[in-house]
Structures are given as C-alpha cells and as structure tokens.
Design an enzyme around this catalytic site. Structure first.
Site, PDB file in Angstrom:
ATOM      1  N   ASP A 234       1.038  -1.218  -0.073  1.00  0.00           N
ATOM      2  CA  ASP A 234      -0.107  -0.021  -0.004  1.00  0.00           C
ATOM      3  C   ASP A 234       0.664   1.092   0.034  1.00  0.00           C
ATOM      4  O   ASP A 234       0.647   2.349  -0.638  1.00  0.00           O
ATOM      5  CB  ASP A 234      -1.023  -0.081   1.265  1.00  0.00           C
ATOM      6  CG  ASP A 234      -1.998  -1.085   1.034  1.00  0.00           C
ATOM      7  OD1 ASP A 234      -2.225  -1.407  -0.061  1.00  0.00           O
ATOM      8  OD2 ASP A 234      -2.467  -1.745   2.115  1.00  0.00           O
ATOM      9  N   CYS A 235       1.956   1.127   0.854  1.00  0.00           N
ATOM     10  CA  CYS A 235       2.774   2.447   0.680  1.00  0.00           C
ATOM     11  C   CYS A 235       3.959   2.454  -0.500  1.00  0.00           C
ATOM     12  O   CYS A 235       4.428   3.597  -0.608  1.00  0.00           O
ATOM     13  CB  CYS A 235       3.335   2.438   2.025  1.00  0.00           C
ATOM     14  SG  CYS A 235       4.178   0.698   2.773  1.00  0.00           S
ATOM     15  N   TYR A 236       4.090   1.427  -1.053  1.00  0.00           N
ATOM     16  CA  TYR A 236       5.125   1.322  -2.235  1.00  0.00           C
ATOM     17  C   TYR A 236       4.585   0.537  -3.241  1.00  0.00           C
ATOM     18  O   TYR A 236       4.747  -0.780  -3.455  1.00  0.00           O
ATOM     19  CB  TYR A 236       6.331   0.469  -1.508  1.00  0.00           C
ATOM     20  CG  TYR A 236       7.391   1.238  -0.217  1.00  0.00           C
ATOM     21  CD1 TYR A 236       7.863   2.376  -0.623  1.00  0.00           C
ATOM     22  CD2 TYR A 236       7.508   0.632   0.714  1.00  0.00           C
ATOM     23  CE1 TYR A 236       8.330   3.151   0.212  1.00  0.00           C
ATOM     24  CE2 TYR A 236       8.080   1.431   1.803  1.00  0.00           C
ATOM     25  CZ  TYR A 236       8.589   2.685   1.429  1.00  0.00           C
ATOM     26  OH  TYR A 236       9.263   3.406   2.379  1.00  0.00           O
TER      27      TYR A 236
END
Lengths: 141, 407
Positions: B139-141
């Site tokens: 989700d963050c990368y």
C-alpha cells in the site's frame, strides 16, 4: 639476412594453396610457424617468422600480395592497454617469451611487442583485462 | 631525548605546513642511517599504501524513490544482482556479485568479465548504470517494476563499506598438482610452475603498525582515491597469528573493515577485476598514515621486505582441502626478486597486488598531508590486538536432523 614475424590472412579462395612450399622452394626463406588456423568462413590465418636475404624477403612479400594474401606485422596483433594495467605483474609468469616482463626496481610491467608470439595466454590471465587482441579468434574479424 | 608526541601536536604542524612526512619506503633508510630515536624526533608521519584485489568490498547505495514509490526486491545493476534486504531503496552491491547470465565455470575456466567490482568502478567513473528491479507492491510502495538508468551523482548516498581489507600478510600460492589451476591467487601452473603473492610488503599498512598501536576505529585514511575511515576490525581478523621477533605475523593476521564516500573516489583506485576460473572482484587502493608518537612506532615503520615473511601454501590440495604440511616461509624481498626456491626447485614469482600502485598511494597521501588538506584523526577505540586471544573458527558441519547429537 633479415628476420620478420608476420601474420598472413588467407581469403577463402586461396586457403588451400601450398603457400609455405613456395616460400621455401622459390624464395629460399626459412619458415617458423607459430600458429595457424582456419575459421568457419574458410578464411585462414598464419602467424610465422620468416628469415632470409632482404631481396628474397621483399620478392616473397610481393608474391604473397599477388596471391591475394594480406600481410600484417605480428607486433600489431596484441595490444597492451597501459591505462588499464595496474602493474601487478600476474601476467609476467604466464607469458612464455618474456614479452611481458617486470622491471625492477620500478616494479612495473612492460610489454615488448617484438618478443610476443601471439599465444594469447595473457588475455585471460590479466585480472584487469589490460591485454587485447585485434583478432577475433572465431571470425578473425 | 625521548619522543612523546600527540596526534594533536602533529595536526598543529600539518596545519602550519611544518609536518615532516615520509613514506614507509623512504623511512627505512632514514632509520637505518640515524637510528630510531633521532628519526622519531624529526619525523611526524609515515604513510603506507596498498593496491590489491580485495574481495570483501562493496557499496551501500540509496538510489532514491521513483513515483510511485517502490520497495525494491530483486535488483540488478548492469545485470549484476544487488542485495535489497534492507530499507525500500537501500541496496548493497558486493564486489564479487555476478550476473545470473554469467556462464561462470560451466565453460571452465570461466572469464567472469563483468561483476560487482566492475559496476563500482563504472559508478566511480560517473558512467550511467542500468537499474532493473521488481517488487511485490504494498500500500505504501505500490510500484512493482522499474527499468531505468542513473549516475552516481544522481543518487542520495553511495557508501563504500568493505568488510575485510588491508590483510596483514597473505599466502604465497603455488600448485603442487599435475595440471594448471585457476584461483583467486591467479593462474597457478602445475608442478610449482609459478608462485603468486599479494601484499605490498614493507609499504603495507598493517606491516608498519603490526600491533595496531596507532590504527583504530575512526582512523582517517586514503580509500579509493578519497577519504575514508577504519570502521571496525575486518572479518577473519586474526591478531593471534604467529609473529616474528619484529611483531609482524608470518601468516595472514589482522584485517580492517573500511568505510568511505564513493562519490569522492576515483576509478583509478577501485578497479573491477576478472580472475580466470575464479570470479570477479575489485582491486582497492588504500593508504593509512601512521603518526610517529614515539620511537617504538617508527622502528616498526622501518621494517624491510627482508624481514617480512609469508607462508607458502599449496592451492591444489593444501588450501582447498586443508591438507598437507608446512611448505615453509619466504621473505617479501625474495618474492619481489622474481623467483624463490621451494623444495629445491626454482619457482618464478608474480604479485597480484600492485607495488607501483602502493608506492603511488603512499606518496599521494604524503602530498595530501604536506599540503595541509589531510589531518590525522584520533581513534575512538583500539582494535583487538594479540592480547585479545581471538582465534579463527571453521564452519560447524553438523547433521541438521540429528537433534540428539547436539544435546
């Protein structure tokens, strides 16, 4: 008397001719073959040392050219890229003719083209890959 | 007059352009001529150098984030794999890493024409490096794939971190076997056809400070043509190695872990190497200044090749299978002469470490100090020396399923 190390390049149509026989028989030259090969395109390459009188040598060179052979000096076959050389000396125990030698007390490597017999052992023994050949062995380029 | 000088005093002299600096080669004659006491009184620093193949070398990189961001998983730099098991865009590229497509020794002896050391040399030369990577996406990368090019100047950090450099002495490799072998010590011809060694001898850093009285954590050094530091003792650090009367080890002894900013370094002193039949590695140039704090330190710096001994080791069976007996010691003076005698046979010698390069480094470091651009640092802590009782371990080889045997 002169002594010359040369490389002969044979185009496919002359590769089967008995060239060396003529060099000896017709031009009275002494022939010392260092290396010979033929590639898949049927081109030939012959490295050798020729010695004889200057006149005979010159006539032989002209005759070879008339036969369609290319002549190059042997000393142009192996190149020492001095800028790649780190002067470690690893090549100096591999070179069989002391063309690659270690100078003391400078502790640097030197390359004498006239002593090189194009065995090409140095090409892969040099960790920095400072030795190069003009000749692509598979195709002679 | 007893010399008792501090590093702070030496730095004051360097600042004022008054420090007297000799290379480890030049100091030999001075000490011989004037004696250690007088030489120590007049000389402030001795510079050392070495330029040899050092496999335990590599670089930490932070290549910055693309948009969208990526958590790099499988990464190739010019087709050479880099380790990505750290933060998202942090990498470690080791000197001996090889492209998966390299035929290695399937075509024996392999050429190993391009590996991690060559990528590091190309980075230092400012060349563009291709980065190909995949990721699983989070989700963050979110980014899962990237194929791009970059230069050293365009990334955040490039920290050379070499876990083992500057080996204090090394083996002299010969081959007692019946055919040519291809090793990290170069091509070794059959039946003792040649003997290869790898040390700068009298110019080598740890031969000049054998008990590491001045070299410690935080010592500022010449590394790859830039400024680096001693980070720690190196891997396989073996200060308990047997020593000669002059305190130098007669076997591979101490080692150093070194760190420095690759962005300052030069491809001249970080060279990718291809060892036939062995692999790719890197030739690292490094130099360490030794502050002459007292007479004892300068007497160690005055050591000569004649007094430095290296062990002869067979790489046919002796080294790989830990077999065979002692083949004796030989001095660096003999090794550098071009031939040695082993078991009554004359054997030509060659070096893998560049003595000419070592000389140039010691002399460049001397110039840096003379011109006031390089100050000496006071180590933050000493490195473990012979009194630490460190011994080398071999890898345990136990049956992983035989739990009983362990208890």
């Amino acid at each position: 008397m002169i002594k010359q190390k040369i490389v002969l390049r044979y185009p496919p149509h002359v590769v089967e001719n008995p060239t060396i026989y003529h060099l000896i028989k017709d031009f009275d030259l002494m022939v010392n073959i260092l290396r010979a090969d033929i590639n898949p395109k049927k081109e030939g390459r012959l490295m050798m040392e020729l010695s004889g009188t200057e006149l005979n040598y010159q006539r032989a060179v002209e005759w070879l050219q008339e036969q369609g052979l290319h002549i190059m000096g042997l000393e142009q076959q192996i190149i020492w890229r001095s800028e790649r050389c780190t002067h470690c000396g690893a090549c100096t125990v591999i070179c069989p003719t002391e063309a690659l030698a270690f100078k003391r007390p400078e502790m640097t490597v030197s390359f004498r083209e006239d002593k090189c017999v194009v065995c090409e052992l140095c090409l892969r023994a040099c960790p920095a890959r400072a030795m190069e050949t003009l000749v692509d062995n598979a195709n002679f380029k | 007059m007893k010399v008792n000088r501090s590093i702070e005093e030496i730095n004051e002299k360097i600042k004022n352009g008054k420090a007297v600096v000799f290379t480890a080669e030049e100091i030999i004659d001075l000490v011989e001529e004037k004696g250690a006491a007088e030489a120590a009184a007049s000389v402030d620093v001795v510079t050392t150098g070495t330029f040899g193949p050092m496999c335990s070398s590599g670089v930490f990189l932070n290549v910055g984030h693309p948009c969208p961001r990526i958590k790099l998983n499988e990464v190739y730099l010019n087709s050479v794999p880099a380790y990505a098991g750290i933060a998202a865009v942090d990498l470690y590229l080791g000197a001996t890493a090889l492209p998966p497509s390299d035929p290695a020794n399937r075509n024996y002896p392999g050429d190993f024409i391009y590996g991690g050391g060559h990528v590091i040399e190309d980075l230092a030369a400012g060349k563009e490096i291709r980065l190909e990577a995949t990721a699983y996406g989070t989700d963050c990368y979110p980014l899962k794939k990237i194929d791009t090019r970059f230069r050293l100047s365009e990334i955040n950090e490039a920290t050379l971190y070499n876990p083992r450099n500057a080996y204090q002495n090394y083996n002299v490799a010969i081959n007692l076997g019946p055919k040519t072998i291809y090793t990290y010590m170069g091509v070794l011809k059959m039946n003792m056809g040649n003997a290869n060694y790898s040390s700068a001898g009298q110019l080598s850093p740890l031969f000049n400070d054998p008990l590491m009285k001045t070299i410690g954590i935080g010592t500022r050094i010449f590394l790859g043509g830039g400024i680096g530091y001693v980070a720690w003792q190196g891997t396989q650090h073996n200060p308990s190695a047997e020593r000669a009367e002059n305190e130098t080890p007669v076997n591979p002894g101490s080692t150093l872990a070194l760190v420095g900013d690759l962005k300052q370094m030069k491809p001249r002193w970080l060279r990718g190497l291809s060892f036939l039949g062995y692999g790719a590695t890197m030739q690292v140039g490094l130099g360490i200044p030794i502050p002459i704090l007292n007479e004892n330190i300068i007497s160690h710096c005055a050591v000569r090749d004649e007094d430095l001994m290296a062990p002869i080791v067979d790489y046919h069976r002796g080294y790989p299978y830990k077999e065979g007996g002692d083949l004796g010691l030989v001095s660096y003076a003999e090794l550098k002469s071009g031939s040695i005698t082993v078991q009554g046979q004359n054997v030509p010698t060659a070096s893998l470490s560049s003595y000419a390069g070592a000389r140039e480094i010691a002399s460049e470091l001397k110039d840096w100090i003379n011109s006031g651009q390089f100050m000496l640092s006071v180590p933050s802590a000493a490195l473990p020396s012979k009194e630490a009782g460190i011994t080398l371990n071999s890898m345990p080889q136990r049956d992983p399923d035989d739990v009983e045997a362990e208890q």
